[in-house]
Design a protein around this motif. Structure first.
Motif, PDB file in Angstrom:
ATOM      1  N   GLU A 148       0.870  -1.177   0.000  1.00 25.05           N
ATOM      2  CA  GLU A 148       0.000   0.000   0.000  1.00 25.05           C
ATOM      3  C   GLU A 148       0.907   1.227   0.000  1.00 25.05           C
ATOM      4  O   GLU A 148       1.627   1.484   0.954  1.00 25.05           O
ATOM      5  CB  GLU A 148      -0.891   0.009   1.238  1.00 25.05           C
ATOM      6  CG  GLU A 148      -1.790   1.224   1.307  1.00 25.05           C
ATOM      7  CD  GLU A 148      -2.542   1.325   2.624  1.00 25.05           C
ATOM      8  OE1 GLU A 148      -2.984   2.443   2.952  1.00 25.05           O
ATOM      9  OE2 GLU A 148      -2.649   0.299   3.322  1.00 25.05           O
ATOM     10  N   VAL A 149       0.879   1.964  -1.077  1.00 25.75           N
ATOM     11  CA  VAL A 149       1.728   3.145  -1.220  1.00 25.75           C
ATOM     12  C   VAL A 149       0.843   4.375  -1.108  1.00 25.75           C
ATOM     13  O   VAL A 149      -0.241   4.438  -1.707  1.00 25.75           O
ATOM     14  CB  VAL A 149       2.483   3.126  -2.567  1.00 25.75           C
ATOM     15  CG1 VAL A 149       3.397   4.343  -2.683  1.00 25.75           C
ATOM     16  CG2 VAL A 149       3.283   1.843  -2.706  1.00 25.75           C
ATOM     17  N   HIS A 150       1.290   5.363  -0.347  1.00 22.17           N
ATOM     18  CA  HIS A 150       0.443   6.527  -0.074  1.00 22.17           C
ATOM     19  C   HIS A 150       1.285   7.797   0.033  1.00 22.17           C
ATOM     20  O   HIS A 150       2.518   7.762   0.012  1.00 22.17           O
ATOM     21  CB  HIS A 150      -0.343   6.307   1.225  1.00 22.17           C
ATOM     22  CG  HIS A 150       0.536   5.968   2.407  1.00 22.17           C
ATOM     23  ND1 HIS A 150       1.217   6.920   3.118  1.00 22.17           N
ATOM     24  CD2 HIS A 150       0.838   4.772   2.978  1.00 22.17           C
ATOM     25  CE1 HIS A 150       1.910   6.334   4.078  1.00 22.17           C
ATOM     26  NE2 HIS A 150       1.696   5.031   4.025  1.00 22.17           N
ATOM     27  N   GLU A 151       0.597   8.904   0.134  1.00 18.43           N
ATOM     28  CA  GLU A 151       1.262  10.205   0.269  1.00 18.43           C
ATOM     29  C   GLU A 151       1.296  10.672   1.717  1.00 18.43           C
ATOM     30  O   GLU A 151       1.729  11.776   2.005  1.00 18.43           O
ATOM     31  CB  GLU A 151       0.513  11.263  -0.567  1.00 18.43           C
ATOM     32  CG  GLU A 151       0.541  11.010  -2.069  1.00 18.43           C
ATOM     33  CD  GLU A 151       1.850  11.427  -2.711  1.00 18.43           C
ATOM     34  OE1 GLU A 151       2.761  11.851  -1.964  1.00 18.43           O
ATOM     35  OE2 GLU A 151       1.948  11.330  -3.941  1.00 18.43           O
ATOM     36  N   GLY A 152       0.835   9.855   2.655  1.00 18.45           N
ATOM     37  CA  GLY A 152       0.717  10.268   4.047  1.00 18.45           C
ATOM     38  C   GLY A 152       2.045  10.383   4.775  1.00 18.45           C
ATOM     39  O   GLY A 152       3.122  10.215   4.202  1.00 18.45           O
ATOM     40  N   VAL A 153       1.943  10.654   6.076  1.00 20.61           N
ATOM     41  CA  VAL A 153       3.143  10.873   6.891  1.00 20.61           C
ATOM     42  C   VAL A 153       3.646   9.576   7.517  1.00 20.61           C
ATOM     43  O   VAL A 153       4.777   9.513   7.979  1.00 20.61           O
ATOM     44  CB  VAL A 153       2.870  11.900   8.008  1.00 20.61           C
ATOM     45  CG1 VAL A 153       2.585  13.263   7.402  1.00 20.61           C
ATOM     46  CG2 VAL A 153       1.687  11.461   8.883  1.00 20.61           C
TER      47      VAL A 153
ATOM     48  N   LYS B 157       7.488   5.526  11.894  1.00 18.15           N
ATOM     49  CA  LYS B 157       6.211   6.235  11.944  1.00 18.15           C
ATOM     50  C   LYS B 157       6.209   7.592  11.259  1.00 18.15           C
ATOM     51  O   LYS B 157       5.395   7.857  10.382  1.00 18.15           O
ATOM     52  CB  LYS B 157       5.767   6.395  13.400  1.00 18.15           C
ATOM     53  CG  LYS B 157       5.385   5.084  14.073  1.00 18.15           C
ATOM     54  CD  LYS B 157       4.869   5.331  15.481  1.00 18.15           C
ATOM     55  CE  LYS B 157       4.437   4.017  16.130  1.00 18.15           C
ATOM     56  NZ  LYS B 157       3.941   4.239  17.513  1.00 18.15           N
ATOM     57  N   ASP B 158       7.095   8.478  11.675  1.00 15.04           N
ATOM     58  CA  ASP B 158       6.946   9.881  11.305  1.00 15.04           C
ATOM     59  C   ASP B 158       8.045  10.357  10.361  1.00 15.04           C
ATOM     60  O   ASP B 158       9.171   9.845  10.358  1.00 15.04           O
ATOM     61  CB  ASP B 158       6.982  10.756  12.561  1.00 15.04           C
ATOM     62  CG  ASP B 158       5.906  10.372  13.555  1.00 15.04           C
ATOM     63  OD1 ASP B 158       4.772  10.129  13.105  1.00 15.04           O
ATOM     64  OD2 ASP B 158       6.203  10.306  14.760  1.00 15.04           O
ATOM     65  N   GLN B 159       7.715  11.382   9.586  1.00 22.27           N
ATOM     66  CA  GLN B 159       8.697  12.031   8.756  1.00 22.27           C
ATOM     67  C   GLN B 159       9.765  12.661   9.644  1.00 22.27           C
ATOM     68  O   GLN B 159       9.469  13.275  10.657  1.00 22.27           O
ATOM     69  CB  GLN B 159       8.021  13.116   7.902  1.00 22.27           C
ATOM     70  CG  GLN B 159       8.899  13.691   6.820  1.00 22.27           C
ATOM     71  CD  GLN B 159       8.114  14.607   5.888  1.00 22.27           C
ATOM     72  OE1 GLN B 159       6.916  14.433   5.720  1.00 22.27           O
ATOM     73  NE2 GLN B 159       8.787  15.574   5.311  1.00 22.27           N
ATOM     74  N   GLY B 160      11.018  12.477   9.257  1.00 22.38           N
ATOM     75  CA  GLY B 160      12.131  12.963  10.065  1.00 22.38           C
ATOM     76  C   GLY B 160      12.656  11.931  11.048  1.00 22.38           C
ATOM     77  O   GLY B 160      13.608  12.195  11.776  1.00 22.38           O
TER      78      GLY B 160
END
Length: 600
Positions: free
Chosen positions: A390-395, A420-423
């Motif tokens: 599942e590929v998405h644009e979310g964080v 989990k999070d960006q960064g």
């Protein structure tokens, strides 16, 4: 047993039987040809000696006709045998892929290796024992390039990735169709030949071969030739000198135009085998009904503006190429001198190019696209337990269950993993040979596969769209006078530069700054990780510097994981299972002792 290998074994054995039967048939036809020729010549000679010219003519026509029929029958049997042999080869390779022998395949895409690519060298995308070598079933020049582009320039749009996934899912179930296309493509002689010359010919203007003046000259000389022959045979008005004169004139005309004529004719003759196979492949795709919209859209490209099918158009070019191939026959010389046949073929070719030449490149690209998609489809067909990601644009960056390295086969160990999070930055610590680098490559190669629209080696996998960058395999470059440490700096510089332009960066760093002292290594790594995380770049770092793990206390987006070893009766063992926290074990001295170095 694996469903894929069951199919491969059954299909291989079936076509091996067909090959055996066809070899016997080919041999029998060969004997019949010989018998027909010997009997035909002997009987014809005997009848001729009796001055029975009418009967002689009838017998000669019959045995020559039978001989030509047997020649065609022989050629078709050989084509069928070659096709069956191609299917045997395809299914043998399928068995080897499933059983782990794929790294012996000749085509590993080594020529696509690019040291400056963001990730290909570190993640084994092309080259020996690579993703390309494992999945590649393309057999045309453009198909190989298309698959390479899939792997080195993955999609960045979620809708496009999902669209390709649907196509790969469907094609994975259409194994017979995929193998038909693959087998036909394998029949192209010199199949790795670049079609650039053919496409250049199709896209350029050349001498207008259907002009009124050329038609007048060709038809006028042809009419003159047959008029002279008629008068010479049925009257006494002219002598044989006239026929010699018209033949000489035709030779002059053909010689003068030879350079202009031969360019196009020789180009088509060079690609005549490919043209025949392209027609067959296009016909297979045209006749097959597909459900996925992506393939339906590809099939729409197999029509001209007037609605004519590509297979029909390529079929016309194939017919012309067969006529051009006849130029190598002795009998062609007589036909050419009488009819100026070179001009007539060139005129047919010119008309074809004017009408359809502009479509050819697109049609070959569609074939290449289908070949590349078929290569991705093999992954799903041979590994039913793997999932489509599942590929998405979310964080939410990455979440995987039973994630394993796709190239390791039965040796792989799977792990669950989440970022989990960006960064976010994950530090992977552990003793030597415990699996740190392999796990980084496991995450990286599965991300690349997910962006290509392929299934991944996991039971579930979801990931955000990110640009993958790696710095793992670095070494001295004597030619450029670059040390391994400086080479690493240059790689990291690219990652830093990319993070300034785009926050959706995913980096993989193996033993960061290993080419310098421990103090500088620690300080440099700390500064780099803080900078990348602050800009939103995410990634994973394997390291022996356990002190880097302390960043978890001051940076909420840093997490520590590790691999560990255990000892059984003094023997070092690894389970390659990922655990949370910093590694608490070491094994360097044990490995040194195993190497035979005495440690006091």
């Amino acid at each position: 047993m694996n469903k894929g290998i069951d199919y491969y074994i059954e299909t291989k054995e079936k076509n091996e039987k067909i090959c055996t039967e066809l070899k016997s048939e080919i041999s029998q036809i060969g004997y019949l040809r010989l018998v027909d020729f010997i009997i035909g010549v002997v009987v014809s000679a005997y009848i001729y000696s009796l001055n029975q010219y009418v009967i002689f003519s009838i017998v000669a026509v019959i045995w020559i006709g039978v001989f030509i029929y047997l020649v065609k029958l022989h050629e078709r049997a050989i084509e069928r045998k070659n096709y069956a042999e191609a299917l045997v080869t395809i299914n043998k390779r399928g068995i080897e892929r499933v059983q782990g022998g794929w790294n012996k395949f000749e085509d590993d895409g080594s020529e696509f290796i690019d040291e400056d690519h963001p990730y290909s060298g570190d993640l084994d995308i092309v080259g020996h024992s690579s993703l390309f070598q494992w999945i590649n079933t393309t057999a045309t020049y453009m198909g190989r390039l298309k698959l390479k582009d899939y792997l080195l320039n993955p999609l960045k749009d979620v809708s496009e990735i999902k669209r390709r996934q649907e196509t790969v899912k469907e094609l994975s179930q259409e194994v017979e169709t995929r193998q038909k296309i693959n087998a036909e493509a394998m029949l192209i002689r010199d199949k790795s030949k670049d079609p650039e010359e053919l496409l250049q010919w199709a896209g350029t203007n050349d001498v207008q071969m259907d002009s009124i003046w050329i038609k007048l000259i060709v038809n006028g000389l042809t009419l003159a030739f047959f008029t002279i022959v008629f008068l010479l045979i049925f009257t006494e008005l002219i002598s044989y000198k006239y026929i010699l004169a018209i033949i000489a004139l035709n030779i002059v005309v053909l010689t003068a135009a030879n350079k202009k004529l031969s360019g196009s004719l020789d180009t088509i003759h060079k690609y005549k085998d490919g043209i025949k196979i392209y027609e067959r492949i296009i016909k297979i795709i045209e006749d097959k009904e597909f459900a996925s919209q992506a393939v339906k859209d590809l099939k729409k490209g197999f029509y001209t503006d007037t609605g004519k099918k590509a297979s029909e158009v390529i079929g016309e070019l194939k017919t012309i190429s067969d006529l051009i191939a006849d130029r190598r026959n002795m009998g062609y010389i007589i036909v050419n001198l009488a009819l100026l046949w070179d001009f007539r073929i060139a005129s047919m070719l010119y008309k074809w190019k004017c009408q359809y030449g502009r479509y050819l490149k697109n049609w070959l690209e569609i074939i290449a696209e289908v070949e590349a998609l078929a290569s991705l489809s093999n992954i799903s067909f041979e590994n039913e337990e793997w999932c489509f990601p599942e590929v998405h644009e979310g964080v939410s960056l990455l979440k995987a269950q039973n994630l394993g390295h796709p190239l390791l086969g039965h040796r792989r160990v799977s792990n669950d993993f989440t970022i989990k999070d960006q960064g976010s930055v994950i530090f992977i610590t552990g003793s030597n040979m415990s699996g740190k680098s392999t796990f980084l490559r496991t995450v990286g190669i599965n991300l690349v596969m997910s962006y290509c629209g392929a299934p991944v080696c996991a039971s579930s996998f979801s990931a955000a769209i990110m640009d993958v960058y790696t710095c793992m395999r670095v070494s001295d470059n004597l030619e450029k006078s670059i040390s391994s440490f400086y080479a690493e700096i240059l790689r990291i510089k690219k990652i830093v530069s990319a993070s300034k332009q785009n926050s959706k960066i995913f980096f993989l760093l193996d033993e960061i700054f290993k080419g310098t002292n421990s103090i500088d290594r620690h300080q440099g790594a700390t500064v780099l990780i803080k900078q990348l995380s602050r800009r939103g770049a995410s990634g994973m770092v394997s390291t022996h510097d356990l002190e880097l793990g302390e960043l978890e206390k001051e940076m909420p987006k840093v997490a520590n994981y590790h691999f560990q070893e255990h000892y059984d009766n003094g023997k070092l063992n690894f389970d390659y299972k990922l655990r949370k926290g910093i590694s608490a074990t070491r094994n360097a001295m044990h490995i040194i002792r195993l190497a035979g170095i005495e440690v006091e």
